[in-house]
Design an enzyme around this catalytic site. Structure first.
Site, PDB file in Angstrom:
ATOM      1  CG  LEU A 142      -1.912  -1.099   1.419  1.00  0.00           C
ATOM      2  CD1 LEU A 142      -2.627  -0.951   2.770  1.00  0.00           C
ATOM      3  CD2 LEU A 142      -2.924  -1.118   0.282  1.00  0.00           C
ATOM      4  CG  ASP A 143       0.094   4.560  -2.573  1.00  0.00           C
ATOM      5  OD1 ASP A 143       0.937   3.885  -3.191  1.00  0.00           O
ATOM      6  OD2 ASP A 143      -0.891   5.098  -3.116  1.00  0.00           O
ATOM      7  CB  THR A 144       3.845   6.016   2.743  1.00  0.00           C
ATOM      8  OG1 THR A 144       5.006   5.342   2.235  1.00  0.00           O
ATOM      9  CG2 THR A 144       4.126   6.502   4.155  1.00  0.00           C
ATOM     10  NE  ARG A 250      -3.183   8.774  -3.959  1.00  0.00           N
ATOM     11  CZ  ARG A 250      -1.917   9.045  -3.656  1.00  0.00           C
ATOM     12  NH1 ARG A 250      -1.058   8.054  -3.415  1.00  0.00           N
ATOM     13  NH2 ARG A 250      -1.504  10.297  -3.587  1.00  0.00           N
TER      14      ARG A 250
END
Length: 306
Positions: A142-144, A250
């Site tokens: 996952l993105d940070t 996103r």
């Protein structure tokens, strides 16, 4: 002489870039080493040299020398005292709940505080399992600043099986997000293909126009959504993305002119210090089914309604 290996592109990587496909298919492959090997002509597709951005198809034979690709990276520093929110555990699989702000893996050997540091600290047997030493057992990332569920394999056989299931879209994942609700349909689907952004490495590009498709060699990407609730300015949305390419949800919602709250990189309103995106459920039929509640910051934003 270095040993020449060959791998076959599976259906799940049909349409992927050559460099991305090799990183996925070769255990321990370094992204930097893959790029250098391709640029030096050390990787062939069907016996022919290809550029790193070339698209590969299911059934293509990719040949290379082991020494060209395998990383010499070291595993993350173990942090046995680090907090780790384990929601499911079996002899083969762990599912953890990652908080927003925590990177999945370190960028440097000395880095700490990542999910990988915590995993290797609590489960030392994960060393050597996964795509590379820095990503012990991680089946996906996952993105940070995205919170939520991450699937971790506990052994090599489990990693191979879970990776195959992920590529074949047999692992079902849903995400919860908050965006501005006015004009957003209750249900819908978006299928703009996604490419690396030609001018900004931090972003990806949703190829809305045919010219973008021709110029950027994007990968197919499909996102379905359903609005679960509305409150004033905001909609709480559940999205499904079978393979979830980098930044897929996103950039898809940004392309719909409904960027996520807090996602300033894609034009979202700065109402949170991070994008309002949470990996809320993950399931592999016959193996596991795990859900995670909406984090407090996203819940508070939605409840506020303004």
């Amino acid at each position: 002489m270095d040993r020449v290996r060959e791998v076959i592109v599976p259906e799940g990587l049909d349409g992927a870039r050559l460099d991305k496909a090799l990183v996925e298919l070769v255990p321990g492959a370094s992204r930097a080493k893959v790029r250098k090997a391709i640029e030096a002509g050390g990787v062939r597709v069907g016996g022919r040299i290809r550029a790193k951005g070339e698209i590969v198809r299911a059934g293509d034979a990719l040949s290379f020398e082991d020494v060209d690709l395998v990383s010499q990276e070291v595993p993350p520093l173990p942090e046995p005292e680090a907090k780790l929110d384990v929601l499911f555990e079996s002899k083969d699989v762990i599912v953890v709940n990652k908080p927003a702000g925590q990177p999945c893996a370190p960028l440097r050997a000395s880095e700490t505080g990542t999910l990988a540091n915590a995993l290797i600290g609590h489960y030392p047997e994960l060393a050597g399992v996964g795509y590379g030493p820095r990503e012990p057992g991680l089946v996906h990332r996952l993105d940070t600043d995205t919170s939520g569920l991450v699937v971790v394999a506990r052994n090599h056989d489990s990693f191979s099986n879970l990776k195959e299931a992920l590529f074949a879209e047999r692992i079902h994942k849903t995400y919860l997000l908050v965006c501005e609700g006015e004009g957003l349909a209750d249900t819908g689907e978006v299928s703009f293909p996604i490419a690396n952004h030609p001018k900004d490495s931090r972003r990806v590009l949703a190829c809305v126009h045919p010219r973008d498709v021709m110029r950027n060699a994007p990968r197919p990407a499909h996102t379905r959504w359903m609005v679960e609730a509305r409150n004033g300015r905001w909609a709480l949305v559940r999205a499904r993305a079978p393979r979830a390419l980098r930044h897929q949800i996103r950039v898809h919602f940004a392309a719909l002119e409904h960027p996520l709250a807090g996602d300033t990189l894609y034009g979202g309103p700065a109402e949170l210090p991070r994008q309002a995106l949470h990996a809320a459920s993950v399931a592999l039929p016959g193996s596991f089914e795990v859900a995670s509640v909406l984090p407090e910051d996203m819940q508070a934003l939605f409840d506020r309604g303004t």
